[in-house]
Design an enzyme around this catalytic site. Structure first.
Site, PDB file in Angstrom:
ATOM      1  N   GLY A  49       0.803  -6.007  -3.504  1.00 16.38           N
ATOM      2  CA  GLY A  49       0.145  -6.937  -2.596  1.00 16.38           C
ATOM      3  C   GLY A  49      -0.454  -6.176  -1.428  1.00 16.38           C
ATOM      4  O   GLY A  49      -0.029  -5.048  -1.136  1.00 16.38           O
ATOM      5  N   LEU A  95       3.137  -0.534   1.889  1.00 18.67           N
ATOM      6  CA  LEU A  95       2.172   0.574   1.931  1.00 18.67           C
ATOM      7  C   LEU A  95       1.909   1.010   3.375  1.00 18.67           C
ATOM      8  O   LEU A  95       1.523   2.151   3.609  1.00 18.67           O
ATOM      9  CB  LEU A  95       0.855   0.153   1.263  1.00 18.67           C
ATOM     10  CG  LEU A  95       0.941  -0.118  -0.247  1.00 18.67           C
ATOM     11  CD1 LEU A  95      -0.382  -0.665  -0.752  1.00 18.67           C
ATOM     12  CD2 LEU A  95       1.344   1.122  -1.018  1.00 18.67           C
TER      13      LEU A  95
HETATM   14 ZN    ZN Z   1       3.442  -4.748   3.540  1.00 19.28          ZN
END
Ligand code: ZN
Length: 172
Positions: A49, A95
């Protein structure tokens, strides 16, 4: 790719901003372009995501794809959780917070309402991993990171790694 679109890493300030709602007159080609760039970045970085603030764009748009095949991207504009049930604890990473993983308590099942890139209103019921991704990504739109959701013990576990990121952030 526009020069300003790169993966923003904690403690980058854009990750702490409350992202703006996408207004009705913004549903245009530009939005589809942003979504497809984000989808490509999500696949390149092997994420499940990505939220627009993670690429420096403070708008309420997320892309998700929990599939093994990486061929089922879902784009959600102005997503919001309208119903939630149960509790579930599982490990998460992000991330934008590289090198940090921790168990996060989330709701087990959620109903999310959103709009498509062409402005159509939609709703989706999710459980398990997909429900977790929705909650993680929608948190990004409010400036919240998964490390904020840890209890005292969890925060202690990630403290060193988080401090390292903060040190590197000051060096930039
Ligand atoms: Zn995140």
């Amino acid at each position: 790719m526009p020069q300003s679109m790169y993966m923003r890493v904690y403690p980058d300030a854009v990750l702490r901003q409350k992202a703006k709602r996408v207004a009705a007159d913004r549903f245009e080609e530009q939005l589809a372009g942003l979504a497809s760039l984000m989808t490509r970045m999500m696949y390149e970085e092997k994420g499940v995501g990505l939220a627009a603030p993670q690429v420096g764009v403070s708008l309420r748009l997320i892309v998700v794809d929990p599939s093994q095949e990486r061929d089922s991207p879902l784009v959600l504009v102005n997503p919001r959780v309208v119903d939630a049930k149960g509790r579930d604890v599982d490990e998460e990473g992000c991330l934008s917070v590289p090198g940090v993983r921790a168990k996060v308590r989330r709701r087990d099942r959620v109903t999310v309402e959103y709009e498509t890139v062409t402005g159509e209103r939609q709703g989706v019921d999710a459980d398990g991993l997909l429900a977790r991704i929705f909650q993680h990504e929608i948190d990004h739109l409010d400036g919240t990171l998964f490390i904020d959701r840890l209890g005292p013990a969890g925060k202690l576990t990630v403290r060193h790694a988080v401090r390292e990121l903060e040190k590197r952030g000051r060096g930039r």
